[in-house]
Write a protein that holds these residues in place. Structure first.
Motif, PDB file in Angstrom:
ATOM      1  N   LEU A 211     -14.822 -12.699  25.239  1.00 23.76           N
ATOM      2  CA  LEU A 211     -14.138 -13.048  23.706  1.00 23.76           C
ATOM      3  C   LEU A 211     -12.549 -12.690  23.420  1.00 23.76           C
ATOM      4  O   LEU A 211     -12.227 -14.297  22.921  1.00 23.76           O
ATOM      5  CB  LEU A 211     -14.837 -11.446  22.876  1.00 23.76           C
ATOM      6  CG  LEU A 211     -16.120 -10.901  23.313  1.00 23.76           C
ATOM      7  CD1 LEU A 211     -16.716  -9.355  22.257  1.00 23.76           C
ATOM      8  CD2 LEU A 211     -17.601 -12.268  22.527  1.00 23.76           C
ATOM      9  N   ALA A 212     -12.217 -12.187  24.218  1.00 23.68           N
ATOM     10  CA  ALA A 212     -10.521 -12.300  24.665  1.00 23.68           C
ATOM     11  C   ALA A 212     -10.288 -13.186  24.480  1.00 23.68           C
ATOM     12  O   ALA A 212      -9.649 -14.296  24.103  1.00 23.68           O
ATOM     13  CB  ALA A 212      -9.981 -11.471  26.033  1.00 23.68           C
ATOM     14  N   LYS A 214     -12.011 -16.929  24.205  1.00 21.87           N
ATOM     15  CA  LYS A 214     -12.748 -17.283  22.762  1.00 21.87           C
ATOM     16  C   LYS A 214     -11.814 -17.249  22.019  1.00 21.87           C
ATOM     17  O   LYS A 214     -11.441 -17.982  21.227  1.00 21.87           O
ATOM     18  CB  LYS A 214     -14.027 -17.219  22.699  1.00 21.87           C
ATOM     19  CG  LYS A 214     -14.912 -17.435  23.259  1.00 21.87           C
ATOM     20  CD  LYS A 214     -16.075 -16.817  23.095  1.00 21.87           C
ATOM     21  CE  LYS A 214     -17.792 -17.600  24.472  1.00 21.87           C
ATOM     22  NZ  LYS A 214     -18.354 -16.896  24.245  1.00 21.87           N
ATOM     23  N   ALA A 215     -11.243 -16.219  21.543  1.00 26.86           N
ATOM     24  CA  ALA A 215     -10.111 -15.667  20.563  1.00 26.86           C
ATOM     25  C   ALA A 215      -9.300 -15.959  21.041  1.00 26.86           C
ATOM     26  O   ALA A 215      -7.980 -16.985  19.555  1.00 26.86           O
ATOM     27  CB  ALA A 215     -10.148 -14.000  20.498  1.00 26.86           C
ATOM     28  N   ARG A 216      -8.230 -16.227  21.896  1.00 29.63           N
ATOM     29  CA  ARG A 216      -7.419 -17.104  22.077  1.00 29.63           C
ATOM     30  C   ARG A 216      -7.341 -18.346  21.687  1.00 29.63           C
ATOM     31  O   ARG A 216      -6.305 -19.195  21.153  1.00 29.63           O
ATOM     32  CB  ARG A 216      -6.332 -16.788  23.686  1.00 29.63           C
ATOM     33  CG  ARG A 216      -6.102 -17.414  23.608  1.00 29.63           C
ATOM     34  CD  ARG A 216      -4.294 -17.192  23.559  1.00 29.63           C
ATOM     35  NE  ARG A 216      -4.564 -15.854  23.760  1.00 29.63           N
ATOM     36  CZ  ARG A 216      -3.100 -14.985  24.428  1.00 29.63           C
ATOM     37  NH1 ARG A 216      -1.979 -15.883  25.344  1.00 29.63           N
ATOM     38  NH2 ARG A 216      -2.574 -13.880  24.315  1.00 29.63           N
ATOM     39  N   GLU A 218      -9.352 -20.127  20.009  1.00 29.14           N
ATOM     40  CA  GLU A 218      -9.429 -19.941  18.007  1.00 29.14           C
ATOM     41  C   GLU A 218      -7.878 -20.343  17.902  1.00 29.14           C
ATOM     42  O   GLU A 218      -7.254 -20.850  16.736  1.00 29.14           O
ATOM     43  CB  GLU A 218     -10.285 -19.029  17.970  1.00 29.14           C
ATOM     44  CG  GLU A 218     -12.205 -19.243  18.015  1.00 29.14           C
ATOM     45  CD  GLU A 218     -12.814 -18.435  17.738  1.00 29.14           C
ATOM     46  OE1 GLU A 218     -12.217 -17.459  16.963  1.00 29.14           O
ATOM     47  OE2 GLU A 218     -13.689 -18.015  17.154  1.00 29.14           O
ATOM     48  N   GLU A 219      -7.328 -19.240  18.268  1.00 30.24           N
ATOM     49  CA  GLU A 219      -5.945 -19.684  18.304  1.00 30.24           C
ATOM     50  C   GLU A 219      -4.909 -20.333  18.573  1.00 30.24           C
ATOM     51  O   GLU A 219      -4.151 -20.406  17.187  1.00 30.24           O
ATOM     52  CB  GLU A 219      -5.195 -17.865  18.957  1.00 30.24           C
ATOM     53  CG  GLU A 219      -3.871 -17.654  18.222  1.00 30.24           C
ATOM     54  CD  GLU A 219      -3.251 -16.185  18.698  1.00 30.24           C
ATOM     55  OE1 GLU A 219      -2.267 -15.908  18.354  1.00 30.24           O
ATOM     56  OE2 GLU A 219      -3.793 -15.869  19.950  1.00 30.24           O
ATOM     57  N   THR A 222      -6.323 -23.253  15.955  1.00 35.05           N
ATOM     58  CA  THR A 222      -5.527 -22.422  14.361  1.00 35.05           C
ATOM     59  C   THR A 222      -3.873 -23.011  14.742  1.00 35.05           C
ATOM     60  O   THR A 222      -4.038 -23.600  13.607  1.00 35.05           O
ATOM     61  CB  THR A 222      -5.589 -21.186  14.532  1.00 35.05           C
ATOM     62  OG1 THR A 222      -6.820 -20.796  14.224  1.00 35.05           O
ATOM     63  CG2 THR A 222      -5.090 -21.391  12.949  1.00 35.05           C
ATOM     64  N   LYS A 245      -9.935 -16.364   9.188  1.00 33.79           N
ATOM     65  CA  LYS A 245     -10.132 -16.228  10.321  1.00 33.79           C
ATOM     66  C   LYS A 245      -8.418 -16.360  10.974  1.00 33.79           C
ATOM     67  O   LYS A 245      -7.418 -16.481  11.324  1.00 33.79           O
ATOM     68  CB  LYS A 245     -11.336 -16.711  11.872  1.00 33.79           C
ATOM     69  CG  LYS A 245     -11.636 -15.675  11.951  1.00 33.79           C
ATOM     70  CD  LYS A 245     -12.640 -15.962  13.033  1.00 33.79           C
ATOM     71  CE  LYS A 245     -14.036 -15.105  13.520  1.00 33.79           C
ATOM     72  NZ  LYS A 245     -14.438 -15.384  14.363  1.00 33.79           N
ATOM     73  N   GLU A 246      -8.769 -18.388  10.467  1.00 33.18           N
ATOM     74  CA  GLU A 246      -7.457 -19.273  10.100  1.00 33.18           C
ATOM     75  C   GLU A 246      -5.949 -18.485   9.382  1.00 33.18           C
ATOM     76  O   GLU A 246      -4.966 -18.510  10.404  1.00 33.18           O
ATOM     77  CB  GLU A 246      -7.601 -20.236  10.251  1.00 33.18           C
ATOM     78  CG  GLU A 246      -7.639 -21.064  10.496  1.00 33.18           C
ATOM     79  CD  GLU A 246      -8.847 -23.129  10.387  1.00 33.18           C
ATOM     80  OE1 GLU A 246      -9.313 -23.156  10.957  1.00 33.18           O
ATOM     81  OE2 GLU A 246      -8.480 -22.715   8.633  1.00 33.18           O
ATOM     82  N   VAL A 249      -4.274 -15.347  11.648  1.00 33.43           N
ATOM     83  CA  VAL A 249      -3.340 -15.983  12.163  1.00 33.43           C
ATOM     84  C   VAL A 249      -2.220 -17.397  11.907  1.00 33.43           C
ATOM     85  O   VAL A 249      -0.685 -16.665  12.619  1.00 33.43           O
ATOM     86  CB  VAL A 249      -4.070 -17.317  13.097  1.00 33.43           C
ATOM     87  CG1 VAL A 249      -2.704 -17.985  14.274  1.00 33.43           C
ATOM     88  CG2 VAL A 249      -4.955 -16.594  14.053  1.00 33.43           C
TER      89      VAL A 249
END
Length: 424
Positions: A211-212, A214-216, A218-219, A222, A245-246, A249
């Motif tokens: 998950l980390a 995937k989150a990175r 997405e960051e 963005t 979510k955006e 960030v």
């Protein structure tokens, strides 16, 4: 000759078809599923710091009237007003009472020993010049002061005065607005590119499982979108279309162009009084083209300076004869631009306005007074200002069934009057 077996077969067939046939009357209708409930619309996350203690900075080119405006607004002489660039180096700060007729009415009703209105914290920031994003004219230091505030009052000079020099040589508000917008965007582009480069460097080994990771990813996506907004789309970040979510960030980047801007057009007293200036329609057109929706407020620093030297009685008389001060309107606009609202607590000891961010729930609103009120929150007794004004007293509001008990999910509304209940 009748075949008795055939007859029996016929009777048996007739009996079975009657037994198992389904008449139109008794046929079961297909069961209809209840309609799906419309999914609750996701609450929009606000751009900016998630805080109630937000600040607004006065920004503009040198010698456009920023420090004189700050002095008139704060009724102080903290701002270093002078006829040369960079008279202000270190930012000055003042808390400005936010005018509110509801607060005044409540004070008249309760006649409290103490009156505490809502405040707007305002910062006087030194003038920016072309090239500030690359360090020209102490630009890096001044832009760091802009980064530290949450919203911007951009002062734009639209008056001619041979005795007040202009850093660019002549008065041209559109050019000045372009300079400020360009410098803020260039600094944001530099900031975002560095941040993106660091993320990509550490993100080369990212996989698809955790998950980390995937989150990175997405960051990174963005921040690439932020860069595209600033460069390809030529937009300020606050004018972009962002998901919740955006926004989380974007808020972590503290970008200059993500801050709300209120444009304050500084006119001569003559132009302000007659409500006419050759630059105003052009300035409005520039805002509509470049930053649609941003508020524009004309005012006159020279008028505000003259009024600030008068007593309250003299000031009221002067405004009856001539133009009205715009300071109250400006303060209210700055407060609203930061998505700030207030609720009231009232009694004979004190009437007080408490500043919170729009969308704040009841426990967090109570926590502005004391953390125990949030941690041990039970409920709030809430009435609207309009109900109190209509009925004339708390007892009448209660008798009219307008005093409501609200729990943890309740979202505060601007002008609510609250009494909090908390556990031991």
């Amino acid at each position: 000759m009748i075949d008795r077996f055939g007859c029996r077969r016929s009777l048996l067939y007739h009996h079975l078809t009657r037994l198992f046939s389904v008449s139109p009357v008794t046929q079961a209708k297909p069961r209809k599923m209840p309609p799906k409930k419309a999914s609750a619309q996701e609450k929009k996350v606000l751009l900016g710091r998630p805080s109630n203690n937000l600040k607004i900075g006065i920004v503009g080119l040198p010698n456009v009237g920023k420090s004189s405006f700050f002095n008139a607004l704060s009724n102080t002489d903290l701002g270093k007003a002078a006829n040369f660039p960079y008279a202000t180096i270190n930012p000055e700060e003042a808390r400005i009472p936010v005018p509110d007729t509801r607060f005044e009415w409540l004070c008249d009703l309760y006649k409290p020993a103490s009156r505490v209105p809502a405040f707007l914290t305002c910062i006087d920031i030194a003038g920016l010049t072309a090239g500030a994003s690359t360090g020209a004219g102490l630009g890096n230091a001044f832009l760091s002061h802009v980064r530290a505030v949450d919203g911007i009052f951009q002062v734009v000079r639209a008056f001619d005065d041979a005795e007040v020099i202009h850093v660019e040589g002549d008065v041209d508000p559109l050019r000045d607005m372009e300079i400020i917008q360009t410098e803020l965007r260039l600094k944001d582009i530099e900031w975002v590119e560095k941040h993106l480069e660091g993320l990509k460097r550490t993100g080369r080994s990212l996989g698809n499982n955790s998950l980390a990771d995937k989150a990175r990813k997405e960051e990174i996506a963005t921040i690439e979108k932020v860069l595209k907004t600033l460069t390809v789309d030529s937009k300020d970040v606050r004018k972009g279309d962002w998901t919740n979510k955006e926004i989380e960030v974007v808020n972590g980047l503290s970008l200059l162009t993500a801050k709300p801007i209120t444009y304050l057009v500084n006119l001569s007293e003559t132009d302000y009084t007659r409500k006419k200036n050759k630059w105003l329609p052009k300035i409005k057109g520039w805002i509509d083209t470049n930053n649609p929706g941003d508020p524009l407020i004309p005012f006159s620093v020279s008028l505000e300076e003259r009024l600030s030297a008068l007593s309250d009685e003299e000031k009221a008389a002067a405004q009856k004869e001539g133009a009205q001060s715009a300071l109250g309107k400006i303060t209210q606009a700055g407060y609203a631009s930061l998505d700030l609202i207030r609720y009231f607590t009232c009694g004979p000891d004190e009437v007080r306005a408490w500043t919170i961010r729009r969308g704040t729930k009841a426990p967090q609103a109570a926590g502005v007074i004391h953390s125990d009120f949030e941690n041990k929150f039970v409920c709030g007794e809430i009435m609207t200002f309009d109900d109190l004004k209509e009925h004339g007293s708390e007892a009448a509001v209660k008798a009219g069934g307008k005093l409501r008990q609200q729990g943890k999910p309740y979202e505060m509304v601007d002008g609510d009057i609250a009494y909090w209940k908390s556990g031991a």
